[in-house]
Structure formats: structure tokens, C-alpha cells
Design an enzyme around this catalytic site. Structure first.
Site, PDB file in Angstrom:
ATOM      1  N   HIS A 119       0.813  -1.226   0.000  1.00 52.42           N
ATOM      2  CA  HIS A 119       0.000   0.000   0.000  1.00 52.42           C
ATOM      3  C   HIS A 119       0.843   1.271   0.000  1.00 52.42           C
ATOM      4  CE1 HIS A 119      -3.626  -2.480   1.703  1.00 52.42           C
ATOM      5  NE2 HIS A 119      -3.421  -2.662   0.418  1.00 52.42           N
ATOM      6  N   PRO A 225      -4.873 -11.150  18.164  1.00 48.40           N
ATOM      7  CA  PRO A 225      -5.655 -11.360  19.391  1.00 48.40           C
ATOM      8  C   PRO A 225      -7.118 -11.666  19.101  1.00 48.40           C
ATOM      9  CG  PRO A 225      -5.020  -9.036  19.162  1.00 48.40           C
ATOM     10  CD  PRO A 225      -4.371  -9.772  18.037  1.00 48.40           C
TER      11      PRO A 225
HETATM   12  P1  OAD Z   1      -7.158  -3.459  10.356  1.00 46.38           P
HETATM   13  O1  OAD Z   1      -7.302  -2.303  11.278  1.00 46.38           O
HETATM   14  O2  OAD Z   1      -8.266  -3.746   9.427  1.00 46.38           O
HETATM   15  O3  OAD Z   1      -6.884  -4.769  11.209  1.00 46.38           O
HETATM   16  C1  OAD Z   1      -5.943  -4.781  12.248  1.00 46.38           C
HETATM   17  C2  OAD Z   1      -5.859  -6.185  12.777  1.00 46.38           C
HETATM   18  O4  OAD Z   1      -4.822  -6.199  13.756  1.00 46.38           O
HETATM   19  C3  OAD Z   1      -7.137  -6.701  13.464  1.00 46.38           C
HETATM   20  O5  OAD Z   1      -7.411  -8.014  12.983  1.00 46.38           O
HETATM   21  C4  OAD Z   1      -6.762  -6.719  14.946  1.00 46.38           C
HETATM   22  O6  OAD Z   1      -7.409  -7.762  15.643  1.00 46.38           O
HETATM   23  C5  OAD Z   1      -5.266  -6.959  14.873  1.00 46.38           C
HETATM   24  N1  OAD Z   1      -4.480  -6.487  16.012  1.00 46.38           N
HETATM   25  C6  OAD Z   1      -4.702  -5.425  16.832  1.00 46.38           C
HETATM   26  N2  OAD Z   1      -3.710  -5.303  17.729  1.00 46.38           N
HETATM   27  C7  OAD Z   1      -2.825  -6.299  17.473  1.00 46.38           C
HETATM   28  C8  OAD Z   1      -1.583  -6.702  18.049  1.00 46.38           C
HETATM   29  N3  OAD Z   1      -1.030  -6.041  19.070  1.00 46.38           N
HETATM   30  N4  OAD Z   1      -0.947  -7.785  17.532  1.00 46.38           N
HETATM   31  C9  OAD Z   1      -1.492  -8.456  16.479  1.00 46.38           C
HETATM   32  N5  OAD Z   1      -2.643  -8.120  15.899  1.00 46.38           N
HETATM   33  C10 OAD Z   1      -3.306  -7.059  16.377  1.00 46.38           C
HETATM   34  O7  OAD Z   1      -5.773  -3.225   9.578  1.00 46.38           O
HETATM   35  P2  OAD Z   1      -5.278  -3.910   8.220  1.00 46.38           P
HETATM   36  O8  OAD Z   1      -5.798  -5.286   8.099  1.00 46.38           O
HETATM   37  O9  OAD Z   1      -3.822  -3.686   8.142  1.00 46.38           O
HETATM   38  O10 OAD Z   1      -5.309   0.390   3.535  1.00 46.38           O
HETATM   39  O11 OAD Z   1      -6.004  -2.990   7.162  1.00 46.38           O
HETATM   40  C11 OAD Z   1      -5.801  -3.222   5.795  1.00 46.38           C
HETATM   41  C12 OAD Z   1      -5.838  -1.933   5.031  1.00 46.38           C
HETATM   42  O12 OAD Z   1      -7.039  -1.215   5.357  1.00 46.38           O
HETATM   43  C13 OAD Z   1      -4.741  -0.948   5.410  1.00 46.38           C
HETATM   44  O13 OAD Z   1      -3.514  -1.204   4.773  1.00 46.38           O
HETATM   45  C14 OAD Z   1      -5.326   0.368   4.960  1.00 46.38           C
HETATM   46  C15 OAD Z   1      -6.745   0.203   5.461  1.00 46.38           C
HETATM   47  O14 OAD Z   1      -7.714   0.901   4.767  1.00 46.38           O
HETATM   48  C16 OAD Z   1      -4.855   1.468   2.893  1.00 46.38           C
HETATM   49  O15 OAD Z   1      -4.437   2.447   3.482  1.00 46.38           O
HETATM   50  C17 OAD Z   1      -4.882   1.344   1.419  1.00 46.38           C
END
Ligand code: OAD
Length: 259
Positions: A119, A225
Site C-alpha cells: 500500500h 488477538p
Molecule cells: P485493520 O485495522 O483492518 O486490522 C488490524 C488487525 O490487527 C485486526 O485483525 C486486529 O485484531 C489486529 N491487532 C490489533 N492489535 C494487534 C496486536 N497487538 N498484535 C497483532 N494483531 C493485532 O488493519 P489492516 O488489516 O492492516 O489500507 O487494514 C488493511 C488496510 O485497510 C490498510 O492497509 C489500509 C486500510 O484501509 C490502505 O491504506 C490502502
């Protein structure tokens, strides 16, 4: 379904580990995720205003100011044990492909190299019109007020064509960088194991990568988690924070061997 001992044994003998990270890997550095209830960025801010080209055209200063707020937060943060352990794993395993959806540079600052940024990066802005890269002036961490996420800051101008500079991230409805996505797809069909860390699996095409690995017969192991959308295809789910689980995993696979 794998059991823990089987997983650790497999981990020790990996030749090519593929890791896909999302916002959760940076959460313990104090960087907000997108979809966690209450604290996620999309719980507080409107992606249609802040994360698409139409929003930028409508109000460039608002969008630039919001990305500056996010960038300053990252500049003031440090890699956490999850980023650091991933960099250490690259020293222990013959080949490691690190694919991230994150636009921060915390993997690099922890020592990871050749990170595939699906991204883009908030640290590499470019001209909205001609794509000429913009270099930030040398900056000392100034008195930027990071208590105001949505503040209007006019974007700088391109020194080649004079148009506005945009953040170097992939916005909604934009294409992912083709070469990077292709490298990620190849790794997900060639690796020995895919570790999926801290992503909700809601955003495609990145969220397709674990499915691709699963279809290719590659075990998919998650560290999160919460239960996310890869639950049905993952061979093993480790429930917990990445900054806690990854060092334990490293220790179980590599340091306990020495004793
Ligand atoms: P999300 O915010 O959708 O998901 C974050 C994930 O991290 C969730 O499944 C949480 O349960 C998990 N999580 C939270 N704290 C954690 C920790 N300490 N250790 C491990 N896991 C943890 O974020 P992404 O999946 O990265 O796109 O989102 C994908 C895309 O959506 C991003 O790259 C962004 C956004 O729109 C763009 O900017 C194009």
C-alpha cells in the site's frame, strides 16, 4: 489443523518463510489500526474524505494534514518487539519474504530489508500530476501538534510541474504497485509457510494472498488477538499480541534448541 509442537518443529526447518503484516503489527508501537472498535482510524475518520483521490481533490490541505499527523506519529514511534523479531528471523531462516500493508517504516527501522509495501509508504510522497518524488526537507522533530488529527496543512508543490504533492500511499480504488503485488503473489505460492500477523483481511487484493497460499497447499498461521476473516483457511491461530507472541515463538523455535 496443526498443533503447537508440530508448528514449532515446522518453523525450525523452514527454508522460505513468508510473512504478511497489517496494522496490528504496529499497534504496540502506538500506531492506531484501522478497524479496531473505538481506537481504529476508520472509527473516527471518514475514509471517503481522507483516503481516496476524490477526497484529496476536494480538500488537499485536509488530506495532507491528516497524513502529516499520521507521519509525525510514526516518526515519534519506535519499532516494537514484533518488528524486531521479524528482522531477527531473517537472520535465522534461509529466505524470508516480508510483505506489509503498512505505510509506516517501522519494519525497516527494526532492520528488515527488501520489504514489499503493498500500500505504498507515507514517507515517499509524489506529485499528484507528474509523479515526481518529493523529498521532505531535513526535519528535526518540531513542535507539530499531534493532538489534532484533522488539521489543514497545504501540501507542498512539485518542483517539476508545480502541481500539488500527494501522500505516497495507495488509496481506495487505486491499483496496487504491480511489481510488488506480483512478488507477493509468487512468494505466497512458493514459500514453506505463510505467517499472517495483525491484519483483519478486509481489504483486497492484499487479503487474497492467504487464500492463494492456502490453495497452493502452503500452511497459513495467524497471530492476532482476535479471530479474523482468515479463520476458515488458517492451519493454526495463535491468539495474542504480535509483540508478545513473536519473541516467544522465536525463543521456542531457536533459543530453546541451544539448551
Ligand atoms: P485493520 O485495522 O483492518 O486490522 C488490524 C488487525 O490487527 C485486526 O485483525 C486486529 O485484531 C489486529 N491487532 C490489533 N492489535 C494487534 C496486536 N497487538 N498484535 C497483532 N494483531 C493485532 O488493519 P489492516 O488489516 O492492516 O489500507 O487494514 C488493511 C488496510 O485497510 C490498510 O492497509 C489500509 C486500510 O484501509 C490502505 O491504506 C490502502
Amino acid at each position: 489443523m496443526m498443533i503447537y509442537d508440530e508448528f514449532i518443529e515446522k518453523f525450525r526447518t523452514l527454508q522460505h518463510l513468508v510473512i504478511l503484516t497489517g496494522a496490528g503489527v504496529s499497534a504496540e508501537s502506538g500506531i492506531p489500526t484501522f478497524r479496531d472498535a473505538l481506537t481504529g482510524l476508520w472509527a473516527k475518520h471518514d475514509p471517503y474524505k481522507l483516503a481516496c483521490a476524490e477526497g484529496f481533490v476536494a480538500d488537499p490541505a485536509l488530506v495532507w494534514g491528516w497524513y502529516e499527523w499520521r507521519r509525525k506519529k510514526v516518526l515519534r514511534a519506535s519499532p516494537n518487539p514484533a518488528h524486531i523479531t521479524i528482522a531477527q528471523l531473517a537472520q535465522r531462516i534461509p529466505k524470508l519474504t516480508l510483505i506489509t500493508q503498512n505505510v509506516d517504516d517501522l519494519h525497516e527501522r527494526a532492520g528488515s530489508q527488501n520489504v514489499i509495501h503493498l500500500h505504498g509508504s507515507m514517507h515517499n510522497p509524489r506529485c499528484f500530476k507528474c509523479s515526481q518524488p518529493y523529498i521532505y526537507p531535513d526535519e528535526i522533530d518540531d513542535d507539530f501538534d499531534d493532538s489534532i488529527p484533522e488539521q489543514r496543512i497545504p501540501p507542498p508543490r512539485c518542483n517539476q510541474c508545480g502541481d500539488v504533492i500527494r501522500p505516497g500511499v495507495v488509496w481506495f480504488k487505486e491499483q496496487l504497485p504491480a511489481l510488488d503485488f506480483n512478488l507477493a503473489e509468487v512468494a505466497c505460492t512458493e514459500g514453506d509457510l505463510l505467517l499472517v500477523i495483525g491484519t483483519s483481511g478486509m481489504v483486497y487484493p492484499a487479503a487474497n494472498l492467504p487464500h492463494l497460499a492456502h490453495q497452493a497447499g502452503i500452511p497459513v498461521v495467524e497471530i492476532n488477538p482476535n479471530i479474523d476473516s482468515f479463520n476458515s483457511i488458517s492451519d493454526f491461530h495463535i491468539s495474542g499480541k504480535a509483540g508478545k507472541i513473536l519473541p516467544l515463538l522465536y525463543q521456542a523455535a531457536f533459543e530453546d534448541l541451544a539448551n
